[in-house]
Design an enzyme around this catalytic site. Structure first.
Site, PDB file in Angstrom:
ATOM      1  N   GLY A  87       0.725  -1.039  -0.158  1.00 52.36           N
ATOM      2  CA  GLY A  87      -0.039  -0.201  -0.057  1.00 52.36           C
ATOM      3  C   GLY A  87       0.847   2.026   0.033  1.00 52.36           C
ATOM      4  O   GLY A  87       0.506   2.020   0.664  1.00 52.36           O
TER       5      GLY A  87
ATOM      6  N   SER B  26       1.983   2.825  -2.363  1.00 45.81           N
ATOM      7  CA  SER B  26       1.385   4.197  -2.856  1.00 45.81           C
ATOM      8  C   SER B  26       0.559   5.155  -2.336  1.00 45.81           C
ATOM      9  O   SER B  26      -0.432   6.202  -2.117  1.00 45.81           O
ATOM     10  CB  SER B  26       1.020   4.534  -4.442  1.00 45.81           C
TER      11      SER B  26
ATOM     12  N   THR C  39       1.543   5.907   3.742  1.00 47.00           N
ATOM     13  CA  THR C  39       3.516   5.947   3.580  1.00 47.00           C
ATOM     14  C   THR C  39       4.041   6.954   3.338  1.00 47.00           C
ATOM     15  O   THR C  39       4.376   7.621   4.354  1.00 47.00           O
ATOM     16  CB  THR C  39       3.376   4.770   2.264  1.00 47.00           C
TER      17      THR C  39
ATOM     18  N   ARG D 237      -0.225  -1.252  -6.369  1.00 48.27           N
ATOM     19  CA  ARG D 237      -0.626  -1.459  -8.133  1.00 48.27           C
ATOM     20  C   ARG D 237      -0.104  -0.701  -9.002  1.00 48.27           C
ATOM     21  O   ARG D 237      -0.488  -1.274 -10.033  1.00 48.27           O
ATOM     22  CB  ARG D 237      -2.397  -1.576  -7.542  1.00 48.27           C
TER      23      ARG D 237
ATOM     24  N   LYS E 177      -4.861  -0.402  12.102  1.00 48.88           N
ATOM     25  CA  LYS E 177      -6.316  -0.463  12.680  1.00 48.88           C
ATOM     26  C   LYS E 177      -6.856   0.150  11.333  1.00 48.88           C
ATOM     27  O   LYS E 177      -6.919   0.647  10.556  1.00 48.88           O
ATOM     28  CB  LYS E 177      -6.776   0.711  13.851  1.00 48.88           C
TER      29      LYS E 177
ATOM     30  N   LYS F   1       2.362   7.687  21.604  1.00 48.19           N
ATOM     31  CA  LYS F   1       2.327   8.526  21.843  1.00 48.19           C
ATOM     32  C   LYS F   1       3.034   8.926  23.550  1.00 48.19           C
ATOM     33  O   LYS F   1       2.572   8.692  23.925  1.00 48.19           O
ATOM     34  CB  LYS F   1       0.596   9.493  21.904  1.00 48.19           C
TER      35      LYS F   1
ATOM     36  N   GLU G 214     -11.496  16.667  18.360  1.00 46.91           N
ATOM     37  CA  GLU G 214     -11.156  17.413  17.313  1.00 46.91           C
ATOM     38  C   GLU G 214     -11.388  18.687  16.287  1.00 46.91           C
ATOM     39  O   GLU G 214     -12.945  18.400  16.503  1.00 46.91           O
ATOM     40  CB  GLU G 214     -10.750  15.878  16.013  1.00 46.91           C
TER      41      GLU G 214
ATOM     42  N   ASP H 201     -13.888   4.158  14.984  1.00 52.50           N
ATOM     43  CA  ASP H 201     -12.504   4.908  14.522  1.00 52.50           C
ATOM     44  C   ASP H 201     -12.055   5.504  15.453  1.00 52.50           C
ATOM     45  O   ASP H 201     -10.956   5.468  15.926  1.00 52.50           O
ATOM     46  CB  ASP H 201     -13.031   6.201  13.775  1.00 52.50           C
TER      47      ASP H 201
ATOM     48  N   HIS I  89      -8.454   3.814  20.194  1.00 49.36           N
ATOM     49  CA  HIS I  89      -7.428   4.382  20.826  1.00 49.36           C
ATOM     50  C   HIS I  89      -8.300   5.156  22.481  1.00 49.36           C
ATOM     51  O   HIS I  89      -7.820   4.879  23.465  1.00 49.36           O
ATOM     52  CB  HIS I  89      -7.219   6.253  20.327  1.00 49.36           C
TER      53      HIS I  89
HETATM   54  C1  BG6 Z   1      -7.077   8.190  13.683  1.00 47.49           C
HETATM   55  C2  BG6 Z   1      -8.546   8.485  13.058  1.00 47.49           C
HETATM   56  O1  BG6 Z   1      -6.822   6.785  14.192  1.00 47.49           O
HETATM   57  O2  BG6 Z   1      -6.657   9.134  14.311  1.00 47.49           O
HETATM   58  C3  BG6 Z   1      -9.200   9.597  12.904  1.00 47.49           C
HETATM   59  O3  BG6 Z   1      -8.656   7.240  12.336  1.00 47.49           O
HETATM   60  C4  BG6 Z   1      -8.549  10.732  14.075  1.00 47.49           C
HETATM   61  O4  BG6 Z   1     -10.474   9.925  12.483  1.00 47.49           O
HETATM   62  C5  BG6 Z   1      -7.182  10.726  14.071  1.00 47.49           C
HETATM   63  O5  BG6 Z   1      -8.484  11.718  13.272  1.00 47.49           O
HETATM   64  C6  BG6 Z   1      -6.775  11.019  15.129  1.00 47.49           C
HETATM   65  O6  BG6 Z   1      -5.030  11.468  15.782  1.00 47.49           O
HETATM   66  P1  BG6 Z   1      -4.090  12.709  15.987  1.00 47.49           P
HETATM   67  O7  BG6 Z   1      -3.166  11.749  16.176  1.00 47.49           O
HETATM   68  O8  BG6 Z   1      -4.528  13.115  14.938  1.00 47.49           O
HETATM   69  O9  BG6 Z   1      -4.761  12.426  17.271  1.00 47.49           O
END
Ligand code: BG6
Length: 505
Positions: A16, A18, A22, A50, A153, A187, A221, A240, A245
């Site tokens: 993966g 491209s 990455t 690919r 994930k 982190k 976010e 997600d 997380h």
């Molecule tokens: C990812 C999610 O795992 O974590 C995203 O798929 C999210 O939707 C991101 O924006 C947030 O990570 P960070 O490190 O920017 O807090």
């Protein structure tokens, strides 16, 4: 954790290659490890994708990624040329046996037998099983410790699919060879939770139900889903962010003290927390979990579309972009202490914080009618730090109580930039240290914690979507979830309006 392991020759194969991951994360992280001298003298990177391309064009694309996304900024010519000389590209069909035959042949050519060979699956999840099965048909990898596989994930989309994925991975590799990335575990501040809790004797006696009233974990976010609508429609905030997380952060806050930092010791302690989380009954989902979806609105004076108006999102989508939840951990330490979790897109700011709200003093002999309770905030984003709010006497005649804070930020104290989570994690893969990665039982347990919520939400389209405007803390239901318990959401320290003390940008 294996900090001082000498690293042998290493080849990293990125499937993966491209894609965005990455360019944005993997290569900038490997490049920084290279600059900092963490990589062995002999290493190489093989990008597999690919798209037809050449080594030169591929390197050019990677360099742009490093220039844009590396924490160090633009790459220096000489350093980049040296790094780029170790990169190759291979255009390939993932379903074709020949791809893997030539890949494996090439990997061994010129490498001593002891070279580490790392397969990094940075592809869409639908290809995970295909690649693993194809590899497995050509070679017996199980137990060959210098072969490792890294996957990103989502690890499935529910318990059943996670089990199926684990099954196909473990048919080819031993669990010890599988590195499932949850980048939050890489982190610095997330790792610091362990140092903070277990390298200081003062916290352990009060880190429990006798002193802590409740815990809040906020991962907010400011951005919307942007161009990831296609992926997000299959995921939503629960899959997600919460399944991985937030639950992992919760595990680090709630786990019992480990006897060592051996990978399995830490992972066992984390899994103990997950298995003690009280299951949410299907008919109680509404009491314990709230979902939201953002409407159109204005962010930083710019109009932003509603989630349902984003690219590749259905105009009647029922996917949640916000989740608030209450969880209990049924064990001696945490019985009766609620953990409130919330996360979402287009919230008031980019901020991640864990707040431990202590119980109020049992008796207050001061004239003020209430003495506010102590609060400990562990800040993960945007500035990593710790803040402890205590009470003090306000100078002057009489006994007046006022909250004061003790805090530090990593930047102030350590004066050096923290490595990116991906740097930490990739180095651990190269060193063969799986402590910060998800074991199969953790992944499955995390899915089962959320099973009833996933099922109920999947089968009932919310009638009130969209139900929050960009810049709000989710829908009103999120407020109700906590105020019903006589508590309220704490404004993360970073977003408190009167703050001018450098704790936040
Ligand atoms: C990812 C999610 O795992 O974590 C995203 O798929 C999210 O939707 C991101 O924006 C947030 O990570 P960070 O490190 O920017 O807090």
């Amino acid at each position: 954790m294996l900090r001082d392991v000498k690293i042998g020759p290493t080849v990293i194969v990125i499937f993966g290659a491209s894609g965005d991951l990455t360019r944005r994360k993997i290569i900038p992280a490997i490049y920084n490890l290279f600059i900092d001298g963490w990589l062995p003298e002999t290493f190489s990177i093989v990008g597999v994708a690919r798209t037809a391309s050449t080594d030169e064009a591929f390197c050019h694309q990677l360099r742009e990624g490093v220039d844009t996304f590396s924490r160090r900024g633009k790459a220096k010519e000489e350093e980049w040329s040296k790094f780029a000389s170790a990169i190759k590209y291979m255009a390939a069909d993932y379903n074709d046996r020949q791809t893997y035959l030539s890949l494996l042949e090439d990997l061994d050519a010129g490498w001593r037998q002891s070279a580490n060979k790392i397969f990094y699956l940075a592809t869409p999840p639908t290809l995970f099983t295909v690649i693993v099965e194809q590899l497995g048909q050509l070679k017996a990898f199980r137990g060959e410790k210098n072969y490792r596989i890294v996957i990103e994930k989502p690890f499935g989309k529910d318990l059943e699919s996670a089990r199926a994925l684990n099954q196909s991975l473990t048919e080819v590799f031993d669990e010890a060879q599988i590195y499932r990335i949850d980048h939050y575990l890489g982190k610095e501040t997330v790792q610091n939770i362990l140092a903070f809790r277990f390298a200081n004797a003062m916290w352990e006696p009060i880190w429990n139900r006798s002193y802590i009233d409740h815990v809040q974990i906020t991962v907010a976010e400011k951005v919307g889903v942007g161009r990831r609508g296609g992926y997000y429609e299959g995921a939503g905030a629960l899959r997600d962010m919460v399944q991985n997380h937030l639950l992992q952060v919760m595990c680090l806050v709630a786990m019992e003290p480990p006897t060592s930092f051996q990978a399995d010791e830490i992972r066992n302690k984390r899994v103990d927390v997950l298995s003690a989380i009280r299951p949410i009954e299907k008919d109680e989902v509404e009491k314990f979990a709230v979902r939201g979806q953002y409407d159109r609105g204005v962010v930083d004076d710019q109009p932003v579309p509603a989630y349902r108006e984003e690219e590749n999102v259905a105009e009647d989508s029922g996917k949640e972009t916000f989740v608030a939840m209450k969880l209990y951990i049924d064990n001696w330490r945490w019985q009766g202490v609620p953990f409130y979790l919330r996360t979402g897109k287009h919230l008031p700011g980019r901020v991640s914080e864990i707040s431990l709200q202590f119980r109020p003093v049992p008796h207050h002999p001061f004239s003020d009618s209430v003495t506010p309770a102590n609060r400990l905030a562990i800040q993960i984003e945007p500035k990593e730090g710790i803040m402890l709010r205590t009470q003090a006497k306000e100078p002057g005649l009489g006994m007046k109580i006022k909250p004061v804070e003790m805090h530090y930020t990593y930047q102030e104290v350590f004066k050096s930039a923290s490595p990116e989570a991906y740097e930490t994690l990739l180095l651990d893969v190269v060193r063969g240290d799986p402590s910060l990665f998800m074991r199969n039982d953790q992944v499955e347990m995390a899915w089962s914690v959320l099973g009833s919520v996933l099922e109920i939400w999947e089968n009932s389209i919310p009638v009130d979507f969209p139900n929050y405007a960009p810049g709000e803390w989710g829908p009103k239901g999120a407020e109700d979830l906590i105020t019903r318990d006589g508590r309220s959401w704490l404004v993360p320290a970073c977003l408190e309006s009167n703050r001018k003390d450098g704790i936040c940008p």
